[in-house]
Motif scaffolding. Structure first.
Motif, PDB file in Angstrom:
ATOM      1  N   LEU A 161      -7.583   5.894  -2.406  1.00  0.00           N
ATOM      2  CA  LEU A 161      -6.456   4.962  -2.419  1.00  0.00           C
ATOM      3  C   LEU A 161      -6.871   3.566  -1.946  1.00  0.00           C
ATOM      4  O   LEU A 161      -6.459   2.569  -2.526  1.00  0.00           O
ATOM      5  CB  LEU A 161      -5.310   5.494  -1.554  1.00  0.00           C
ATOM      6  N   GLN A 162      -7.697   3.488  -0.907  1.00  0.00           N
ATOM      7  CA  GLN A 162      -8.107   2.184  -0.383  1.00  0.00           C
ATOM      8  C   GLN A 162      -8.851   1.385  -1.443  1.00  0.00           C
ATOM      9  O   GLN A 162      -8.633   0.189  -1.595  1.00  0.00           O
ATOM     10  CB  GLN A 162      -8.973   2.349   0.873  1.00  0.00           C
ATOM     11  N   LYS A 166       0.815  -1.215   0.000  1.00  0.00           N
ATOM     12  CA  LYS A 166       0.000   0.000   0.000  1.00  0.00           C
ATOM     13  C   LYS A 166       0.853   1.270   0.000  1.00  0.00           C
ATOM     14  O   LYS A 166       0.514   2.244  -0.669  1.00  0.00           O
ATOM     15  CB  LYS A 166      -0.963   0.024   1.175  1.00  0.00           C
ATOM     16  N   GLU A 167       1.973   1.268   0.711  1.00  0.00           N
ATOM     17  CA  GLU A 167       2.808   2.472   0.744  1.00  0.00           C
ATOM     18  C   GLU A 167       3.477   2.722  -0.613  1.00  0.00           C
ATOM     19  O   GLU A 167       3.633   3.867  -1.032  1.00  0.00           O
ATOM     20  CB  GLU A 167       3.832   2.395   1.870  1.00  0.00           C
ATOM     21  N   GLU A 216       2.472  12.784  -0.432  1.00  0.00           N
ATOM     22  CA  GLU A 216       1.987  11.483   0.052  1.00  0.00           C
ATOM     23  C   GLU A 216       1.101  11.634   1.278  1.00  0.00           C
ATOM     24  O   GLU A 216       0.155  10.875   1.454  1.00  0.00           O
ATOM     25  CB  GLU A 216       3.164  10.566   0.388  1.00  0.00           C
ATOM     26  N   LEU A 226      -2.468  12.048   0.490  1.00  0.00           N
ATOM     27  CA  LEU A 226      -3.096  10.884  -0.123  1.00  0.00           C
ATOM     28  C   LEU A 226      -3.378   9.826   0.952  1.00  0.00           C
ATOM     29  O   LEU A 226      -2.758   8.785   1.006  1.00  0.00           O
ATOM     30  CB  LEU A 226      -2.200  10.318  -1.230  1.00  0.00           C
ATOM     31  N   THR A 227      -4.319  10.152   1.837  1.00  0.00           N
ATOM     32  CA  THR A 227      -4.710   9.196   2.870  1.00  0.00           C
ATOM     33  C   THR A 227      -5.519   8.081   2.220  1.00  0.00           C
ATOM     34  O   THR A 227      -5.973   8.214   1.072  1.00  0.00           O
ATOM     35  CB  THR A 227      -5.554   9.872   3.968  1.00  0.00           C
ATOM     36  N   ASP A 228      -5.730   6.996   2.951  1.00  0.00           N
ATOM     37  CA  ASP A 228      -6.476   5.857   2.401  1.00  0.00           C
ATOM     38  C   ASP A 228      -7.868   6.257   1.925  1.00  0.00           C
ATOM     39  O   ASP A 228      -8.372   5.720   0.951  1.00  0.00           O
ATOM     40  CB  ASP A 228      -6.605   4.743   3.446  1.00  0.00           C
ATOM     41  N   ALA A 255       0.623   9.219  -5.677  1.00  0.00           N
ATOM     42  CA  ALA A 255       0.968  10.598  -5.307  1.00  0.00           C
ATOM     43  C   ALA A 255       1.877  11.224  -6.356  1.00  0.00           C
ATOM     44  O   ALA A 255       1.721  12.404  -6.699  1.00  0.00           O
ATOM     45  CB  ALA A 255       1.628  10.623  -3.926  1.00  0.00           C
ATOM     46  N   ARG A 257       0.771   4.138  -2.665  1.00  0.00           N
ATOM     47  CA  ARG A 257       0.571   5.544  -2.278  1.00  0.00           C
ATOM     48  C   ARG A 257       1.618   6.438  -2.946  1.00  0.00           C
ATOM     49  O   ARG A 257       1.300   7.489  -3.498  1.00  0.00           O
ATOM     50  CB  ARG A 257       0.655   5.683  -0.757  1.00  0.00           C
ATOM     51  N   ARG A 258       2.892   6.009  -2.925  1.00  0.00           N
ATOM     52  CA  ARG A 258       3.966   6.790  -3.560  1.00  0.00           C
ATOM     53  C   ARG A 258       3.717   6.928  -5.061  1.00  0.00           C
ATOM     54  O   ARG A 258       3.894   8.004  -5.631  1.00  0.00           O
ATOM     55  CB  ARG A 258       5.324   6.124  -3.315  1.00  0.00           C
ATOM     56  N   TYR A 261      -6.386   0.118  -3.949  1.00  0.00           N
ATOM     57  CA  TYR A 261      -5.648  -1.004  -3.358  1.00  0.00           C
ATOM     58  C   TYR A 261      -6.498  -2.275  -3.383  1.00  0.00           C
ATOM     59  O   TYR A 261      -6.014  -3.341  -3.790  1.00  0.00           O
ATOM     60  CB  TYR A 261      -5.258  -0.649  -1.918  1.00  0.00           C
TER      61      TYR A 261
END
Length: 87
Positions: free
Chosen positions: A72-73, A11-12, A26, A29-31, A19, A15-16, A76
């Protein structure tokens, strides 16, 4: 084992990647941050994110799936399901 299954979904890292494509910090860009409402993503930017994710994770994302990816979630979860199906 297929090449797709060998690609771990982190997930990280996701996220990168997102973003970077959206040119946002980053930390923003919360979940659960809504791509459109919170980050100002337009349809062209969303398409660019999907193209990058398709290439990076060797998956094919449909137009209907693109509309479901609002944070983002959800991105994912969709990628995790796609990679699981491909395994």
């Amino acid at each position: 084992m297929s090449e797709t299954a060998a690609i771990a979904l982190d997930k990280e890292d996701l996220r990168r990647t997102v973003a970077d494509v959206l040119d946002v910090d980053e930390a923003e860009l919360t979940d659960e941050a809504d791509f459109v409402e919170n980050l100002g993503v337009d349809s062209l930017m969303a398409l660019e994110v999907m193209v990058v994710l398709e290439k990076k994770y060797s998956v094919k994302l449909g137009e209907s799936e693109l509309k479901e990816v609002t944070c983002l979630q959800k991105a994912y979860d969709l990628l995790a399901a796609k990679l699981q199906d491909a395994a």
